[in-house]
Write a protein that holds these residues in place. Structure first.
Motif, PDB file in Angstrom:
ATOM      1  N   HIS A  86     -17.994  -5.044 -32.491  1.00  0.00           N
ATOM      2  CA  HIS A  86     -18.059  -5.238 -31.042  1.00  0.00           C
ATOM      3  C   HIS A  86     -18.991  -4.210 -30.401  1.00  0.00           C
ATOM      4  CE1 HIS A  86     -16.880  -6.145 -26.965  1.00  0.00           C
ATOM      5  NE2 HIS A  86     -16.527  -4.892 -26.780  1.00  0.00           N
ATOM      6  N   GLU A  87     -18.922  -2.985 -30.850  1.00  0.00           N
ATOM      7  CA  GLU A  87     -19.810  -1.944 -30.310  1.00  0.00           C
ATOM      8  C   GLU A  87     -21.268  -2.290 -30.572  1.00  0.00           C
ATOM      9  OE1 GLU A  87     -20.737   1.305 -28.116  1.00  0.00           O
ATOM     10  OE2 GLU A  87     -18.742   0.442 -28.413  1.00  0.00           O
ATOM     11  N   MET A  88     -21.559  -2.860 -31.745  1.00  0.00           N
ATOM     12  CA  MET A  88     -22.929  -3.272 -32.067  1.00  0.00           C
ATOM     13  C   MET A  88     -23.377  -4.422 -31.167  1.00  0.00           C
ATOM     14  SD  MET A  88     -22.662  -3.135 -36.231  1.00  0.00           S
ATOM     15  CE  MET A  88     -24.382  -3.583 -36.542  1.00  0.00           C
ATOM     16  N   SER A  89     -22.458  -5.324 -30.829  1.00  0.00           N
ATOM     17  CA  SER A  89     -22.823  -6.514 -30.044  1.00  0.00           C
ATOM     18  C   SER A  89     -23.165  -6.182 -28.597  1.00  0.00           C
ATOM     19  CB  SER A  89     -21.683  -7.535 -30.071  1.00  0.00           C
ATOM     20  OG  SER A  89     -20.580  -7.117 -29.275  1.00  0.00           O
ATOM     21  N   ARG A  90     -22.726  -5.046 -28.116  1.00  0.00           N
ATOM     22  CA  ARG A  90     -22.924  -4.717 -26.698  1.00  0.00           C
ATOM     23  C   ARG A  90     -24.393  -4.604 -26.320  1.00  0.00           C
ATOM     24  NH1 ARG A  90     -18.901   0.021 -25.026  1.00  0.00           N
ATOM     25  NH2 ARG A  90     -19.782  -0.506 -22.997  1.00  0.00           N
ATOM     26  N   GLN A  91     -25.257  -4.367 -27.308  1.00  0.00           N
ATOM     27  CA  GLN A  91     -26.699  -4.288 -27.018  1.00  0.00           C
ATOM     28  C   GLN A  91     -27.262  -5.623 -26.532  1.00  0.00           C
ATOM     29  OE1 GLN A  91     -29.245  -4.090 -30.714  1.00  0.00           O
ATOM     30  NE2 GLN A  91     -27.240  -4.212 -31.743  1.00  0.00           N
ATOM     31  N   PHE A  92     -26.544  -6.722 -26.825  1.00  0.00           N
ATOM     32  CA  PHE A  92     -27.035  -8.053 -26.467  1.00  0.00           C
ATOM     33  C   PHE A  92     -26.384  -8.612 -25.199  1.00  0.00           C
ATOM     34  CE2 PHE A  92     -27.273  -7.992 -31.246  1.00  0.00           C
ATOM     35  CZ  PHE A  92     -28.653  -7.918 -31.317  1.00  0.00           C
ATOM     36  N   GLU A  93     -25.506  -7.854 -24.555  1.00  0.00           N
ATOM     37  CA  GLU A  93     -24.803  -8.365 -23.374  1.00  0.00           C
ATOM     38  C   GLU A  93     -25.753  -8.503 -22.185  1.00  0.00           C
ATOM     39  OE1 GLU A  93     -20.124  -7.272 -23.532  1.00  0.00           O
ATOM     40  OE2 GLU A  93     -21.461  -5.679 -22.827  1.00  0.00           O
ATOM     41  N   ASN A  94     -25.524  -9.547 -21.398  1.00  0.00           N
ATOM     42  CA  ASN A  94     -26.247  -9.746 -20.141  1.00  0.00           C
ATOM     43  C   ASN A  94     -25.427 -10.691 -19.280  1.00  0.00           C
ATOM     44  OD1 ASN A  94     -27.090 -12.559 -20.857  1.00  0.00           O
ATOM     45  ND2 ASN A  94     -28.302 -11.480 -22.423  1.00  0.00           N
ATOM     46  N   ASP A  95     -25.989 -11.160 -18.178  1.00  0.00           N
ATOM     47  CA  ASP A  95     -25.188 -11.972 -17.259  1.00  0.00           C
ATOM     48  C   ASP A  95     -24.853 -13.356 -17.799  1.00  0.00           C
ATOM     49  OD1 ASP A  95     -27.779 -12.908 -17.121  1.00  0.00           O
ATOM     50  OD2 ASP A  95     -27.852 -13.019 -14.927  1.00  0.00           O
ATOM     51  N   ARG A  96     -25.482 -13.770 -18.878  1.00  0.00           N
ATOM     52  CA  ARG A  96     -25.182 -15.076 -19.487  1.00  0.00           C
ATOM     53  C   ARG A  96     -24.506 -14.964 -20.843  1.00  0.00           C
ATOM     54  NH1 ARG A  96     -30.487 -17.357 -20.512  1.00  0.00           N
ATOM     55  NH2 ARG A  96     -29.291 -19.037 -21.481  1.00  0.00           N
ATOM     56  N   CYS A  97     -24.360 -13.755 -21.341  1.00  0.00           N
ATOM     57  CA  CYS A  97     -23.818 -13.559 -22.684  1.00  0.00           C
ATOM     58  C   CYS A  97     -22.857 -12.380 -22.669  1.00  0.00           C
ATOM     59  CB  CYS A  97     -24.952 -13.322 -23.680  1.00  0.00           C
ATOM     60  SG  CYS A  97     -24.443 -13.248 -25.401  1.00  0.00           S
ATOM     61  N   GLN A  98     -21.581 -12.644 -22.950  1.00  0.00           N
ATOM     62  CA  GLN A  98     -20.595 -11.573 -22.957  1.00  0.00           C
ATOM     63  C   GLN A  98     -19.864 -11.524 -24.298  1.00  0.00           C
ATOM     64  OE1 GLN A  98     -17.037 -13.908 -20.538  1.00  0.00           O
ATOM     65  NE2 GLN A  98     -16.993 -11.697 -20.657  1.00  0.00           N
ATOM     66  N   PHE A  99     -19.406 -10.337 -24.659  1.00  0.00           N
ATOM     67  CA  PHE A  99     -18.700 -10.130 -25.915  1.00  0.00           C
ATOM     68  C   PHE A  99     -17.342  -9.505 -25.628  1.00  0.00           C
ATOM     69  CE2 PHE A  99     -23.185 -10.233 -26.955  1.00  0.00           C
ATOM     70  CZ  PHE A  99     -23.211 -11.149 -28.002  1.00  0.00           C
ATOM     71  N   ILE A 100     -16.312 -10.084 -26.246  1.00  0.00           N
ATOM     72  CA  ILE A 100     -14.936  -9.694 -25.980  1.00  0.00           C
ATOM     73  C   ILE A 100     -14.303  -9.178 -27.266  1.00  0.00           C
ATOM     74  CG2 ILE A 100     -12.658 -10.535 -25.291  1.00  0.00           C
ATOM     75  CD1 ILE A 100     -14.147 -12.643 -23.569  1.00  0.00           C
ATOM     76  N   LEU A 101     -13.714  -7.996 -27.196  1.00  0.00           N
ATOM     77  CA  LEU A 101     -12.976  -7.431 -28.316  1.00  0.00           C
ATOM     78  C   LEU A 101     -11.539  -7.934 -28.227  1.00  0.00           C
ATOM     79  CD1 LEU A 101     -12.815  -5.487 -30.753  1.00  0.00           C
ATOM     80  CD2 LEU A 101     -12.259  -3.667 -29.122  1.00  0.00           C
ATOM     81  N   GLY A 102     -11.181  -8.844 -29.128  1.00  0.00           N
ATOM     82  CA  GLY A 102      -9.822  -9.375 -29.091  1.00  0.00           C
ATOM     83  C   GLY A 102      -9.736 -10.780 -29.648  1.00  0.00           C
ATOM     84  N   ASP A 103      -8.565 -11.355 -29.520  1.00  0.00           N
ATOM     85  CA  ASP A 103      -8.222 -12.667 -30.079  1.00  0.00           C
ATOM     86  C   ASP A 103      -8.767 -13.778 -29.186  1.00  0.00           C
ATOM     87  OD1 ASP A 103      -7.059 -14.933 -31.131  1.00  0.00           O
ATOM     88  OD2 ASP A 103      -4.990 -14.233 -30.903  1.00  0.00           O
ATOM     89  N   ALA A 104      -9.610 -14.616 -29.734  1.00  0.00           N
ATOM     90  CA  ALA A 104     -10.189 -15.717 -28.966  1.00  0.00           C
ATOM     91  C   ALA A 104      -9.120 -16.670 -28.448  1.00  0.00           C
ATOM     92  CB  ALA A 104     -11.184 -16.492 -29.832  1.00  0.00           C
ATOM     93  N   PHE A 105      -8.048 -16.837 -29.204  1.00  0.00           N
ATOM     94  CA  PHE A 105      -7.042 -17.821 -28.841  1.00  0.00           C
ATOM     95  C   PHE A 105      -6.068 -17.310 -27.782  1.00  0.00           C
ATOM     96  CE2 PHE A 105      -8.085 -18.774 -33.395  1.00  0.00           C
ATOM     97  CZ  PHE A 105      -8.962 -19.809 -33.093  1.00  0.00           C
TER      98      PHE A 105
END
Length: 237
Positions: A86-105
């Protein structure tokens, strides 16, 4: 309790799986995998996709690459249980793309397309996971490694310790697993990761020559059963 069992219970949260991937979480493969996904979607324009969710998104590279290839109206959400990924994914966050640490369901949102790319072979109760994924989106895309092949069986190859895969599939059992969990298969094709993914093609250079020669002489499906190195990309609903 075996070392393998200990590994699989906590590997995705404690950093063990990150170490297994050499600290990359397979980020270098993201562009190629995104390209395969876009090829599959392009073959089915009837599948209208504006909201995209990836469960087990890892370092976020696949969604980031898809964002550059889809209309500006598309929205992207990635879910991941590993703090390191998740920490690695934060470099790609923007107003159209978000990353959530946790259970998708645990999130009640529903999407046009839900993806699980090289994920459900890692999940202990893979059938419950597939049923939940089916309910979370109008369409689903899965990428599944085909770890069961003649070469691997003869060599006693085990993907548990090398890849964290606790379920091993052939093409037929991967497709049957989706049918068993209420999916309707729309389309699929084989992907030759051994020859095309950056983290694998250098290691399998000699064998890839054999794979390509056999593909021309027989068929890709036969080579997948005999030598391995392939996965299947599946579009379902």
């Amino acid at each position: 309790m075996s070392q393998a069992t200990d590994f699989h219970r906590g590997a995705y949260a404690d950093g063990s799986y990150l170490d297994l991937t050499g600290g990359t979480w397979h980020l270098q493969d993201s562009q190629m995998k995104a390209g395969w996904i876009m090829k599959l979607l392009a073959s089915h324009p009837e599948a209208k996709v504006n909201t995209v969710c990836e469960i087990g998104c890892g370092a976020g590279g696949i969604l980031a690459s898809m964002q550059t290839r889809m209309p500006e109206t598309a929205q992207f959400t990635g879910y991941e249980i590993s703090p390191q990924a998740h920490e690695m994914s934060r470099q790609f966050e923007n107003d159209r793309c978000q990353f959530i640490l946790g259970d998708a369901f645990a999130d009640q949102r529903h999407y046009d397309l839900v993806m699980a790319i090289d994920v459900f072979e890692h999940i202990e109760d893979c059938f419950s996971f597939l049923r939940q994924t089916h309910e979370k989106g109008r369409y689903q895309i899965y990428h599944v490694p085909l770890d069961v092949h003649a070469s691997g069986i003869l060599r006693g190859k085990n993907a548990w310790d090398s890849s964290g895969h606790i379920h091993l599939f052939t093409l037929e059992t991967a497709l049957k697993s989706l049918e068993f969990t209420n999916h309707r298969i729309i389309d699929w094709f084989l992907t030759n990761g051994a020859a095309e993914l950056p983290n694998r093609k250098a290691r399998t250079k000699v064998l890839n020559t054999v794979r390509y020669a056999m593909q021309k002489a027989v068929s890709e499906r036969f080579v997948a059963r005999l030598l391995g190195g392939y996965s299947v990309l599946i579009l379902a609903e």
